[in-house]
Each structure stands twice: as structure tokens, then as C-alpha cells.
Design a protein around this motif. Structure first.
Motif, mmCIF file in Angstrom:
data_model
loop_
_atom_site.group_PDB
_atom_site.id
_atom_site.type_symbol
_atom_site.label_atom_id
_atom_site.label_comp_id
_atom_site.label_asym_id
_atom_site.label_seq_id
_atom_site.Cartn_x
_atom_site.Cartn_y
_atom_site.Cartn_z
ATOM 1 N N ILE A 23 -1.430 72.906 -88.176
ATOM 2 C CA ILE A 23 -0.357 72.150 -88.827
ATOM 3 C C ILE A 23 -0.768 71.718 -90.230
ATOM 4 O O ILE A 23 0.002 71.845 -91.178
ATOM 5 N N LEU A 24 -2.001 71.227 -90.373
ATOM 6 C CA LEU A 24 -2.437 70.640 -91.646
ATOM 7 C C LEU A 24 -2.956 71.702 -92.614
ATOM 8 O O LEU A 24 -3.442 72.756 -92.203
ATOM 9 N N SER A 25 -2.894 71.362 -93.909
ATOM 10 C CA SER A 25 -3.386 72.286 -94.935
ATOM 11 C C SER A 25 -4.914 72.235 -95.005
ATOM 12 O O SER A 25 -5.545 71.290 -94.495
ATOM 13 N N GLY A 26 -5.490 73.235 -95.650
ATOM 14 C CA GLY A 26 -6.953 73.338 -95.750
ATOM 15 C C GLY A 26 -7.572 72.137 -96.441
ATOM 16 O O GLY A 26 -8.617 71.635 -96.007
ATOM 17 N N SER A 27 -6.914 71.639 -97.495
ATOM 18 C CA SER A 27 -7.490 70.512 -98.239
ATOM 19 C C SER A 27 -7.498 69.242 -97.396
ATOM 20 O O SER A 27 -8.453 68.456 -97.443
ATOM 21 N N VAL A 28 -6.449 69.021 -96.594
ATOM 22 C CA VAL A 28 -6.406 67.832 -95.725
ATOM 23 C C VAL A 28 -7.477 67.949 -94.634
ATOM 24 O O VAL A 28 -8.167 66.973 -94.313
ATOM 25 N N LEU A 29 -7.635 69.170 -94.092
ATOM 26 C CA LEU A 29 -8.664 69.389 -93.055
ATOM 27 C C LEU A 29 -10.055 69.109 -93.637
ATOM 28 O O LEU A 29 -10.888 68.448 -93.007
ATOM 29 N N ALA A 30 -10.288 69.615 -94.864
ATOM 30 C CA ALA A 30 -11.595 69.423 -95.502
ATOM 31 C C ALA A 30 -11.859 67.945 -95.776
ATOM 32 O O ALA A 30 -12.963 67.444 -95.526
ATOM 33 N N ALA A 31 -10.828 67.237 -96.260
ATOM 34 C CA ALA A 31 -10.978 65.803 -96.536
ATOM 35 C C ALA A 31 -11.299 65.046 -95.247
ATOM 36 O O ALA A 31 -12.139 64.128 -95.234
ATOM 37 N N GLY A 32 -10.643 65.434 -94.165
ATOM 38 C CA GLY A 32 -10.896 64.797 -92.866
ATOM 39 C C GLY A 32 -12.329 64.993 -92.415
ATOM 40 O O GLY A 32 -12.994 64.058 -91.946
ATOM 41 N N TRP A 33 -12.838 66.226 -92.563
ATOM 42 C CA TRP A 33 -14.222 66.521 -92.164
ATOM 43 C C TRP A 33 -15.215 65.746 -93.027
ATOM 44 O O TRP A 33 -16.230 65.241 -92.512
ATOM 45 N N LEU A 34 -14.920 65.649 -94.337
ATOM 46 C CA LEU A 34 -15.821 64.906 -95.233
ATOM 47 C C LEU A 34 -15.883 63.428 -94.836
ATOM 48 O O LEU A 34 -16.974 62.850 -94.716
ATOM 49 N N GLY A 35 -14.713 62.840 -94.656
ATOM 50 C CA GLY A 35 -14.638 61.423 -94.264
ATOM 51 C C GLY A 35 -15.334 61.178 -92.940
ATOM 52 O O GLY A 35 -16.080 60.204 -92.783
ATOM 53 N N SER A 36 -15.097 62.067 -91.991
ATOM 54 C CA SER A 36 -15.700 61.907 -90.665
ATOM 55 C C SER A 36 -17.215 62.068 -90.725
ATOM 56 O O SER A 36 -17.952 61.312 -90.093
ATOM 57 N N ALA A 37 -17.672 63.067 -91.489
ATOM 58 C CA ALA A 37 -19.117 63.305 -91.594
ATOM 59 C C ALA A 37 -19.820 62.078 -92.167
ATOM 60 O O ALA A 37 -20.870 61.645 -91.664
ATOM 61 N N ALA A 38 -19.216 61.484 -93.198
ATOM 62 C CA ALA A 38 -19.798 60.279 -93.793
ATOM 63 C C ALA A 38 -19.824 59.141 -92.767
ATOM 64 O O ALA A 38 -20.834 58.439 -92.627
ATOM 65 N N GLY A 39 -18.711 58.976 -92.060
ATOM 66 C CA GLY A 39 -18.620 57.912 -91.059
ATOM 67 C C GLY A 39 -19.602 58.112 -89.916
ATOM 68 O O GLY A 39 -20.262 57.162 -89.476
ATOM 69 N N ILE A 40 -19.710 59.353 -89.436
ATOM 70 C CA ILE A 40 -20.620 59.637 -88.318
ATOM 71 C C ILE A 40 -22.069 59.374 -88.751
ATOM 72 O O ILE A 40 -22.848 58.757 -88.022
ATOM 73 N N SER A 41 -22.409 59.839 -89.934
ATOM 74 C CA SER A 41 -23.778 59.670 -90.425
ATOM 75 C C SER A 41 -24.124 58.179 -90.571
ATOM 76 O O SER A 41 -25.179 57.736 -90.136
ATOM 77 N N TYR A 42 -23.196 57.390 -91.155
ATOM 78 C CA TYR A 42 -23.441 55.958 -91.311
ATOM 79 C C TYR A 42 -23.444 55.268 -89.944
ATOM 80 O O TYR A 42 -24.254 54.379 -89.679
ATOM 81 N N GLY A 43 -22.522 55.681 -89.076
ATOM 82 C CA GLY A 43 -22.434 55.092 -87.738
ATOM 83 C C GLY A 43 -23.703 55.311 -86.927
ATOM 84 O O GLY A 43 -24.164 54.420 -86.212
ATOM 85 N N LEU A 44 -24.283 56.513 -87.036
ATOM 86 C CA LEU A 44 -25.523 56.807 -86.297
ATOM 87 C C LEU A 44 -26.673 55.941 -86.818
ATOM 88 O O LEU A 44 -27.526 55.507 -86.045
#
Lengths: 196, 136
Positions: free
Chosen positions: A7-28
Motif C-alpha cells: 500500500i505504502l510508497s517506497g519513501s514512506v517505507l524507508a522512513a519507517g525503517w529508519l525511524g524504527s531502527a533508531a528507536g530499536i537501537s536506542y531502546g536496546l
């Protein structure tokens, strides 16, 4: 609240992965040894909550437990949500693998927001019931708005769908508010260390 | 005048009719992992010839059923989704004779998948727990 694959465009998917990666790394980094089992427990509850259906008229939805997760885990909510969503995608076909980054970010950010806004007041004691309810409602509605924003950023035509999603989540938000009140009251009495 | 009017009606009226088709239909049932039926959900059918544009679209019935008639061999896809983002994609292999239709692999029961998920979460937690403990 899970956005499906394709459903989502490539740029939205990429932004989601970037945000999540940052959050996961800080959360860990923020999750020490003492909190690992707690994180697993909350992650399991979130994973299983998707199986609890709530009937709303002819339709039905499922619990998310976003507010309780955020209030208990704080920044640790990112890795907990990521693992649970990954397993939900693989085992229950909720959401998908490509869209996992966006879904993780939407749910974790919503949970984290209520931790930042209401965590202190709920732990404080006075009006904790009111703040718990507001936290439950806020988490779900924030998640719905973020889903709407993700759809809107992909294609302007999705705005109508986004509006429907936000309206459809109002009853769920109210139910989550009540569930959050009960869970927070129970945790404060039985396991106050979870909210420390 | 009357003759002219009757002629005009014949020209503008489209004839309709029906006959029973001898072609084999593929009927599918869609449900949530909880067992609840995906009633009245949006359904789209994609043929092997065109994977982008649906050849048929509609909604499942109350029991979560949806049927289509494949007219060529290959892998047909039926995607059913609801307003909350849940999506189920069925892949159907249609043979040249359009007779033998294989429904694909059956999944494990829900409780098995739920237990497996919880088990994986705690196993991941144990790996992190041990690693953190050794680090200190």
C-alpha cells in the motif's frame, strides 16, 4: 492498526525503517538486564492481544495495549513492538515484512508518547485513573492518526481512507482507555516495580 | 405512430439473459487467525496474465466466501483485506484442465502459532539476558 503490504510508497517505507531502527537501537541501549524479562512479558502480551477480538457493531477489531506497553517499557517499547509485530506478520499474517518498519514506528511512537506525556502523572497517584484513561485513548488515536499520515503521504487519494481509519478507531480508543485504567490500577497494587 | 413507438422501444432496450456455465469455479473461505469469518470484505482476483490489475473485484459474503472462475492455467491470486489493514492473500494453482485446483499449504492451529510466538519472544529475551550478564 496494521498497514498491509503493497500500500505504502517506497519513501514512506524507508522512513519507517529508519525511524524504527533508531528507536530499536536506542531502546536496546536503555533496556538493562533487569528489564529484559519484563520486556519479553509485555511483548508477549502485545503479540497475543491481537487475538482478542472486540466486536463493534457488524465489524470487529482487536486490542493493542499500546498505552500499557509504553507506560511500562518507556523507550524499550521499540524492540518489544518490533519482535511482536514480526511474529504477528509471520504467524498470523497481520501487516507484512516490508511494512514492518512503518508499523513498528507507528505503534512504538504512539506508546512512547503516552509514556512521556502521562507516565509521571500515572505513577504519581492523584487522578491516576483519569490519566490512565486519557493515555489509553491518546495512544490509539495517535496510532490511527499516524496510519492516516502514512497513507496520506503515499497518495492524496488515501485521505478518505485515512479519515475512515481514524473514525473507526474511536470506539477502540475508548475500550483501550478502560483496559488501561484496569491494567495500571492492577500494576500499581500488585507489581509497582513495573512502573518504576 | 404506435408502430414507430414500438420500433423505438426495441432499438433502445438491451436484451439480457443467462445460461448455466460449465466452467469450474474456485470457491474460497477467508477467516481471521482467531477463526472469525472475514465477512463482507473487499476481494480482488489477479490472473497469472496480469499481476497488477484485478480481473475481478467484489466482496466476500457473510460466511467470508468468495468465488471466481479461472480461464487460464497458472497461479491465481485472491486478496481480501479489511479497513484495518488485515490482508489475506490466497494463491491458487490452476492446472491446464482447470480441474485439479490445489489450495496450498494448510497452517498450524492458532494455539500452536500463538505458543510458538511467545516461545520465540522469550528465547530472544534469554539470548539478550545471557549476553548482558556475560558483559557485566
Amino acid at each position: 492498526m496494521h498497514i498491509s503490504e503493497g500500500i505504502l510508497s517506497g519513501s514512506v517505507l524507508a522512513a519507517g525503517w529508519l525511524g524504527s531502527a533508531a528507536g530499536i537501537s536506542y531502546g536496546l541501549k536503555k533496556t538493562d538486564t533487569a528489564k529484559i524479562v519484563r520486556t519479553a512479558l509485555i511483548s508477549s502480551a502485545f503479540f497475543l492481544a491481537s487475538l482478542v477480538n472486540v466486536r463493534i457493531g457488524p465489524s470487529s477489531t482487536h486490542l493493542t495495549l499500546l498505552a500499557p506497553m509504553g507506560l511500562v517499557l518507556g523507550f524499550g517499547v521499540f524492540p518489544a513492538v518490533f519482535v511482536a509485530l514480526l511474529l504477528q506478520a509471520l504467524l498470523f499474517h497481520f501487516g507484512g515484512l516490508l511494512v514492518l518498519g512503518v508499523n513498528t514506528f507507528i505503534m512504538s511512537a504512539s506508546a512512547l508518547l503516552v509514556y512521556v506525556l502521562f507516565g509521571k502523572f500515572i505513577r504519581g497517584g492523584r487522578y491516576a485513573v483519569v490519566f490512565s484513561f486519557v493515555a489509553g485513548v491518546t495512544a490509539v488515536m495517535t496510532g490511527a492518526c499516524l496510519v492516516g499520515a502514512a497513507l496520506g503521504m503515499t497518495d492524496g487519494n488515501f485521505f478518505t481512507a485515512a479519515k475512515i481509519i481514524i473514525i473507526a478507531h474511536i470506539p477502540v480508543a475508548l475500550i483501550e482507555g478502560v483496559v488501561t485504567v484496569f491494567l495500571m490500577s492492577w500494576l500499581k497494587k500488585s507489581a509497582p516495580e513495573f512502573l518504576s | 405512430m404506435l408502430v414507430f413507438m414500438s420500433w423505438a422501444c426495441e432499438v433502445h432496450a438491451h436484451g439480457v439473459g443467462y445460461r448455466q456455465s460449465g466452467m469450474k469455479a474456485v470457491a474460497l473461505e477467508f477467516f481471521y487467525s482467531t477463526g472469525e469469518k472475514m465477512s463482507y470484505r473487499e476481494a480482488k482476483v489477479f490472473s497469472p496474465k496480469d499481476e497488477k490489475f484485478a480481473v475481478q473485484s467484489g466482496r466476500t459474503d457473510e460466511a467470508g466466501r468468495f468465488a471466481f472462475v479461472p480461464d487460464c492455467e497458472g497461479e491465481w491470486r485472491v486478496i481480501v483485506r479489511d479497513e484495518e489493514g488485515h490482508q489475506c492473500e490466497a494463491k491458487i494453482d490452476v492446472t491446464p484442465e482447470l480441474e485439479a485446483v490445489s489450495p496450498g499449504q494448510q497452517e498450524e492451529p492458532l494455539y500452536v502459532r500463538a505458543l510458538l510466538g511467545v516461545s520465540i519472544i522469550f528465547n530472544i529475551a534469554m539470548i539478550f539476558y545471557r549476553r548482558e550478564k556475560h558483559a557485566h
